[in-house]
Enzyme design. Sequence first.
Site, PDB file in Angstrom:
ATOM      1  N   SER A 228       0.846  -1.198   0.000  1.00 48.61           N
ATOM      2  CA  SER A 228       0.000   0.000   0.000  1.00 48.61           C
ATOM      3  C   SER A 228       0.878   1.243   0.000  1.00 48.61           C
ATOM      4  O   SER A 228       1.902   1.287   0.697  1.00 48.61           O
ATOM      5  CB  SER A 228      -0.902   0.010   1.236  1.00 48.61           C
ATOM      6  OG  SER A 228      -1.693   1.170   1.284  1.00 48.61           O
ATOM      7  N   HIS A 264       6.461  17.019   2.246  1.00 49.43           N
ATOM      8  CA  HIS A 264       7.019  16.025   3.167  1.00 49.43           C
ATOM      9  C   HIS A 264       8.395  16.499   3.634  1.00 49.43           C
ATOM     10  O   HIS A 264       8.979  17.411   3.052  1.00 49.43           O
ATOM     11  CB  HIS A 264       7.168  14.663   2.480  1.00 49.43           C
ATOM     12  CG  HIS A 264       5.873  13.957   2.231  1.00 49.43           C
ATOM     13  ND1 HIS A 264       5.007  14.334   1.234  1.00 49.43           N
ATOM     14  CD2 HIS A 264       5.293  12.895   2.851  1.00 49.43           C
ATOM     15  CE1 HIS A 264       3.948  13.531   1.242  1.00 49.43           C
ATOM     16  NE2 HIS A 264       4.100  12.644   2.219  1.00 49.43           N
ATOM     17  N   LYS A 268      12.456  12.721   2.280  1.00 48.67           N
ATOM     18  CA  LYS A 268      11.625  11.881   1.401  1.00 48.67           C
ATOM     19  C   LYS A 268      12.030  12.147  -0.043  1.00 48.67           C
ATOM     20  O   LYS A 268      11.900  13.264  -0.551  1.00 48.67           O
ATOM     21  CB  LYS A 268      10.137  12.173   1.612  1.00 48.67           C
ATOM     22  CG  LYS A 268       9.245  11.285   0.738  1.00 48.67           C
ATOM     23  CD  LYS A 268       7.775  11.441   1.099  1.00 48.67           C
ATOM     24  CE  LYS A 268       6.877  10.634   0.173  1.00 48.67           C
ATOM     25  NZ  LYS A 268       7.176   9.191   0.185  1.00 48.67           N
TER      26      LYS A 268
END
Length: 381
Positions: A228, A264, A268
Amino acid sequence: MASLSFSLLFRHSETTRRGASRYSSNRGQVFIVQEESRKGRKIVQIMVLVLQNPIVIFRQGNLKQTTFFRSQRESAVVRKKRLLKANLSMCSSITEKVDKAPQKVTFPIVVNGCTGKMGKAVAEAAVSAGLKLVPVSFSSSEESGRVVQVGGMDVKVHGPSGREGILASVCDEFPNVIVVDYTVPAAVNENAELYCKIGVPFVMGTTGGDRERLFKTVEDAKVYAVISPQMGKQVVAFLATMENMAKEFPGAFSGYSLEVIESHQASKLDTSGTAKAVISCFQKLGVSFEVDQIQQIRDPKMQLQMVGVPEEHLSGHAFHMYHLTSPDQTVSFEFQHNVCGRSIYAEGSIDAAIFLHKKVQSNADKRIYNMIDVLREGNMR
């Protein structure tokens, strides 16, 4: 698991006591309900022992005192038997409900990427949930040899070399192990291929990589996996709602323009997987928009001034904004979900691992799952 124990005591006493008494011990609470006659007559007591469970069956102050006299003796005994029968029936029902309480799930878990903040947060959440954290983690060659402290345990970090042998040994020692991956986007496919080769079930929390290749690798290997782009349960619920809207009302926003901003922490490296999933829904709703149009913000100054990220969360946050505007500029819609910190993802990852463990144990036919499947199961902590 909490349990209840009941007993009836019959004895003679030279003293007169009425009402209810409560005694505490390190094992719980004892409630004694007394109904007695005059001096020398029998005393009937009901003792309820509650072990580590906040169930109060008789509460002091809610009990009627009863004194028996000769003229009342026969009817009182009949009433007493009915009362005891009713109370014991209630207690038996409570005991059955307590005995049917779900057992706490525990199993061995490996968290790869423990040297990163997200990986360490997941490892700590695993320990808090009562899972057995295996003191092994995979990371980059630069991190190889490091020891990470998690929940009072030393977790040894291994680099790319020798990973296959190490993981195979872990699986031999811990046959029911589940792996959770929070490494880096560049390692997603290679790591998945390793897990599939060994045959170990895994949760892929790392975003990025070639997702089509990832799914094909798992399908071909028939390994159990949860994959996911988003592990936060509440955010996943929002995604599920978006997917349902796209399915039920395709083309509802045809002609609308879309602006997407995602922010973010600077570490990241890839574009938000959540933003990509939401954009996919908007495309089905008739919006013309491509992933490379996302405004990706990683500069702390812009995050403070433009996005409004709290300063203390610059090193760990996920802010998303989607703004829709009608062709004639008279109607607009805005969707926003902002997360500070990492606990929402860590807890969701552990729920995913518990879900996957149950699927493996039940030998489920389906092998590849996502977080919407975990949500639908309805067994999250």
